[in-house]
Motif scaffolding. Sequence first.
Motif, PDB file in Angstrom:
ATOM      1  N   VAL A 325     -12.653 -26.982 -35.717  1.00  0.00           N
ATOM      2  CA  VAL A 325     -11.605 -26.095 -35.217  1.00  0.00           C
ATOM      3  C   VAL A 325     -11.451 -26.369 -33.731  1.00  0.00           C
ATOM      4  N   LEU A 326     -10.222 -26.622 -33.298  1.00  0.00           N
ATOM      5  CA  LEU A 326      -9.938 -26.840 -31.875  1.00  0.00           C
ATOM      6  C   LEU A 326      -9.147 -25.643 -31.369  1.00  0.00           C
ATOM      7  N   MET A 327      -9.651 -24.983 -30.329  1.00  0.00           N
ATOM      8  CA  MET A 327      -9.033 -23.776 -29.795  1.00  0.00           C
ATOM      9  C   MET A 327      -8.632 -24.006 -28.342  1.00  0.00           C
ATOM     10  N   VAL A 328      -7.385 -23.680 -28.021  1.00  0.00           N
ATOM     11  CA  VAL A 328      -6.885 -23.793 -26.646  1.00  0.00           C
ATOM     12  C   VAL A 328      -7.149 -22.457 -25.954  1.00  0.00           C
ATOM     13  N   VAL A 329      -7.871 -22.485 -24.835  1.00  0.00           N
ATOM     14  CA  VAL A 329      -8.293 -21.242 -24.176  1.00  0.00           C
ATOM     15  C   VAL A 329      -7.915 -21.280 -22.699  1.00  0.00           C
ATOM     16  N   PRO A 330      -7.779 -20.072 -22.068  1.00  0.00           N
ATOM     17  CA  PRO A 330      -7.296 -20.022 -20.696  1.00  0.00           C
ATOM     18  C   PRO A 330      -8.366 -20.118 -19.622  1.00  0.00           C
ATOM     19  N   GLY A 331      -9.640 -20.137 -19.965  1.00  0.00           N
ATOM     20  CA  GLY A 331     -10.651 -20.171 -18.920  1.00  0.00           C
ATOM     21  C   GLY A 331     -12.042 -20.378 -19.467  1.00  0.00           C
ATOM     22  N   PRO A 332     -13.025 -20.551 -18.573  1.00  0.00           N
ATOM     23  CA  PRO A 332     -14.387 -20.896 -19.001  1.00  0.00           C
ATOM     24  C   PRO A 332     -15.093 -19.792 -19.768  1.00  0.00           C
ATOM     25  N   ARG A 349      -5.482 -24.968 -17.597  1.00  0.00           N
ATOM     26  CA  ARG A 349      -5.496 -24.465 -16.231  1.00  0.00           C
ATOM     27  C   ARG A 349      -4.533 -23.296 -16.091  1.00  0.00           C
ATOM     28  N   ALA A 350      -4.786 -22.446 -15.119  1.00  0.00           N
ATOM     29  CA  ALA A 350      -3.916 -21.295 -14.876  1.00  0.00           C
ATOM     30  C   ALA A 350      -2.495 -21.769 -14.600  1.00  0.00           C
ATOM     31  N   GLY A 351      -1.530 -21.180 -15.305  1.00  0.00           N
ATOM     32  CA  GLY A 351      -0.127 -21.540 -15.113  1.00  0.00           C
ATOM     33  C   GLY A 351       0.271 -22.856 -15.738  1.00  0.00           C
ATOM     34  N   HIS A 352      -0.607 -23.458 -16.532  1.00  0.00           N
ATOM     35  CA  HIS A 352      -0.314 -24.776 -17.112  1.00  0.00           C
ATOM     36  C   HIS A 352      -0.442 -24.723 -18.631  1.00  0.00           C
ATOM     37  N   ARG A 353       0.550 -25.286 -19.324  1.00  0.00           N
ATOM     38  CA  ARG A 353       0.464 -25.434 -20.779  1.00  0.00           C
ATOM     39  C   ARG A 353       0.211 -26.899 -21.092  1.00  0.00           C
ATOM     40  N   PRO A 354      -0.794 -27.206 -21.890  1.00  0.00           N
ATOM     41  CA  PRO A 354      -1.055 -28.613 -22.220  1.00  0.00           C
ATOM     42  C   PRO A 354       0.118 -29.226 -22.979  1.00  0.00           C
ATOM     43  N   LEU A 374      -5.821 -24.091 -33.063  1.00  0.00           N
ATOM     44  CA  LEU A 374      -5.427 -22.733 -32.685  1.00  0.00           C
ATOM     45  C   LEU A 374      -4.833 -22.777 -31.284  1.00  0.00           C
ATOM     46  N   PRO A 375      -3.493 -22.717 -31.141  1.00  0.00           N
ATOM     47  CA  PRO A 375      -2.878 -22.849 -29.808  1.00  0.00           C
ATOM     48  C   PRO A 375      -3.059 -21.613 -28.938  1.00  0.00           C
ATOM     49  N   ASP A 376      -3.211 -20.431 -29.545  1.00  0.00           N
ATOM     50  CA  ASP A 376      -3.437 -19.170 -28.816  1.00  0.00           C
ATOM     51  C   ASP A 376      -2.326 -18.840 -27.830  1.00  0.00           C
ATOM     52  N   ASP A 377      -1.120 -19.287 -28.124  1.00  0.00           N
ATOM     53  CA  ASP A 377       0.035 -19.025 -27.257  1.00  0.00           C
ATOM     54  C   ASP A 377       1.274 -19.331 -28.099  1.00  0.00           C
ATOM     55  N   ALA A 378       2.137 -18.321 -28.284  1.00  0.00           N
ATOM     56  CA  ALA A 378       3.321 -18.531 -29.126  1.00  0.00           C
ATOM     57  C   ALA A 378       4.196 -19.648 -28.592  1.00  0.00           C
ATOM     58  N   ASP A 379       4.275 -19.790 -27.262  1.00  0.00           N
ATOM     59  CA  ASP A 379       5.128 -20.827 -26.673  1.00  0.00           C
ATOM     60  C   ASP A 379       4.522 -22.222 -26.787  1.00  0.00           C
ATOM     61  N   LEU A 380       3.271 -22.296 -27.184  1.00  0.00           N
ATOM     62  CA  LEU A 380       2.615 -23.597 -27.325  1.00  0.00           C
ATOM     63  C   LEU A 380       2.623 -24.095 -28.769  1.00  0.00           C
ATOM     64  N   GLN A 530      -9.349 -14.482 -17.975  1.00  0.00           N
ATOM     65  CA  GLN A 530      -7.940 -14.862 -17.837  1.00  0.00           C
ATOM     66  C   GLN A 530      -7.398 -14.381 -16.491  1.00  0.00           C
ATOM     67  N   SER A 531      -6.481 -15.148 -15.922  1.00  0.00           N
ATOM     68  CA  SER A 531      -5.950 -14.829 -14.589  1.00  0.00           C
ATOM     69  C   SER A 531      -4.677 -14.003 -14.641  1.00  0.00           C
ATOM     70  N   ASP A 532      -3.981 -13.959 -15.795  1.00  0.00           N
ATOM     71  CA  ASP A 532      -2.680 -13.289 -15.843  1.00  0.00           C
ATOM     72  C   ASP A 532      -2.785 -11.814 -16.211  1.00  0.00           C
ATOM     73  N   TYR A 533      -3.791 -11.422 -16.977  1.00  0.00           N
ATOM     74  CA  TYR A 533      -3.952 -10.029 -17.404  1.00  0.00           C
ATOM     75  C   TYR A 533      -5.343  -9.534 -16.998  1.00  0.00           C
ATOM     76  N   PRO A 534      -5.445  -8.463 -16.192  1.00  0.00           N
ATOM     77  CA  PRO A 534      -6.770  -7.921 -15.864  1.00  0.00           C
ATOM     78  C   PRO A 534      -7.527  -7.452 -17.103  1.00  0.00           C
ATOM     79  N   LEU A 535      -6.774  -7.051 -18.131  1.00  0.00           N
ATOM     80  CA  LEU A 535      -7.414  -6.568 -19.354  1.00  0.00           C
ATOM     81  C   LEU A 535      -6.508  -6.873 -20.534  1.00  0.00           C
ATOM     82  N   VAL A 536      -7.101  -7.385 -21.601  1.00  0.00           N
ATOM     83  CA  VAL A 536      -6.376  -7.681 -22.839  1.00  0.00           C
ATOM     84  C   VAL A 536      -7.075  -6.955 -23.976  1.00  0.00           C
ATOM     85  N   LEU A 537      -6.296  -6.353 -24.860  1.00  0.00           N
ATOM     86  CA  LEU A 537      -6.834  -5.617 -25.997  1.00  0.00           C
ATOM     87  C   LEU A 537      -6.385  -6.265 -27.308  1.00  0.00           C
TER      88      LEU A 537
END
Length: 540
Positions: A325-332, A349-354, A374-380, A530-537
Amino acid sequence: MPPTLDAALITRWTRAATTALERHRAEIDRINVFPVPDGDTGTNLLLTMRAAADAVRRAVRENGRGPSAVAGALARGALLGARGNSGVILSQVLRGVAEAIAKVAGPAPAGAVLADALQRAHRLATAAVSSPREGTVLSVLAAAAGAAAAVGSDRLDDVAVAAADAAGAAVQATTGQLPELARAGVVDAGGLGLYVVLDALAALVTGRVGGELPRPPAPAARSREVLVAQRETGSAEHDYEVMYLLDGSDRARVDALRARLGAVGDSVVVAEGGDDLWNVHVHCTDIGAAIEAGIAAGRPHRITVVRFADTPREAPGRFVRERAVLMVVPGPDVADLARSAGAAVLERRAGHRPGEEELAAALAGTRARHVVLLPDDADLTGTAERAAAAARRDGQEVLVVPTASVLQGLSALAVHDAARRAGDDVVAMAEAAAGTRTGGLQVAESEALTWVGRCEPGDVLGITDGEVVLIAPDLAVGGLWLAHRMLTAGGEIVTVLLGEGADAALGEGLAADLRRTHPEVDVVVHRGGQSDYPLVLGVE
């Protein structure tokens, strides 16, 4: 009164087709050998039909019950949720239905509308395929459309039965139309899936009970084209692929057969199919020894011997494992979570889509023969599908589960089971992702007008489905309000991801509040980074 193609019937047909595909998915996957033997046609058809069914439910709930609106939602849902070649073609079939219904300005015979729908579907599906071939789903669709037009009745039940029966006969004929199908002794998987959908409609409007699925005709002499194939696995020292079905045996003799075939050749597979039936496969040079081993173990039949063509071999050592399984994630931080759950990771990277090439390189880097992405981003998702298609052309099997967020990806990853059949595993992962609702908090940087009122700089905005749904004075209150709102639809697990720089006390406080106000819910807090949302639920 004869049945009509109204919104209620379209909705029931959608449900019936989905149920039928769920029932037959495994069998359709099993016979999937063309254009790529990736064993996912049934899965792709089911996931596409589920997306269409979801769209129909939303249309009925939000836009009323007009047949044109419901059929349009059916077609659009299938197109947006289409998986693989088979899903795209199914979406074009449903688009033909939608166009035919939309064309009718007033009362019209339902049978004529269905006949027009199938004619349109055939034109649309054929136009969507770059190199149409006989013996595929297009042949089955052409037969159904021709029978519907020739039935000589305007009654929906007459036309639906004629189309389904013609589709069933055409499915049987596919075995003799494509060498790939004849070599495997199966019918076309996509055509069989289309028959299941059409037969669901015929059963619905007549009350008839669906019979057995169409099977390959009695075997006949096969041509040289059928009996020569490219080598996909195994050692180059063996010249033939021997396959047969085995019955009249038992587990002890099958175990002995497996060991004996291992001494005869390689790429040995002896798979149990239920009802005391086994599918046997081996690469060898001594054909007689492979068949005699089967005779000693039981009754071999449907025997196929294929000579390998002299073709370049796959680079040695390219694949070192079967599944990944390959998962695209926003940070370490999330990357560590995903790795601990067994996934390969591509950190963005922050602000970057592969891009497509970056994803393709990451897929190759897994060194796995079969990969779930698993792209983990609808736009990806679109980029991920293109990268997956490129990987498949290069010999690596890749399926994309269109996760729209990291939390959906983690939910999918949580149910991944490498020991489970690949098609079943993908369905389970897709269902887990779809069952996870996500939301997040952002801090307003300027004054703005939102759906819930005006916000000021520093206000905390609660966001779900891309819309602001609440304005809170701080992150702690905003997190609690957003969790309460998301739990109104129910939920068993709340997952909290803390963003980059978010205080650990924020997660601890939210978890304590939720355990007090929703004791029936399990709360899990992770450092997401993640850098874009202080908290995700996430609620699942």
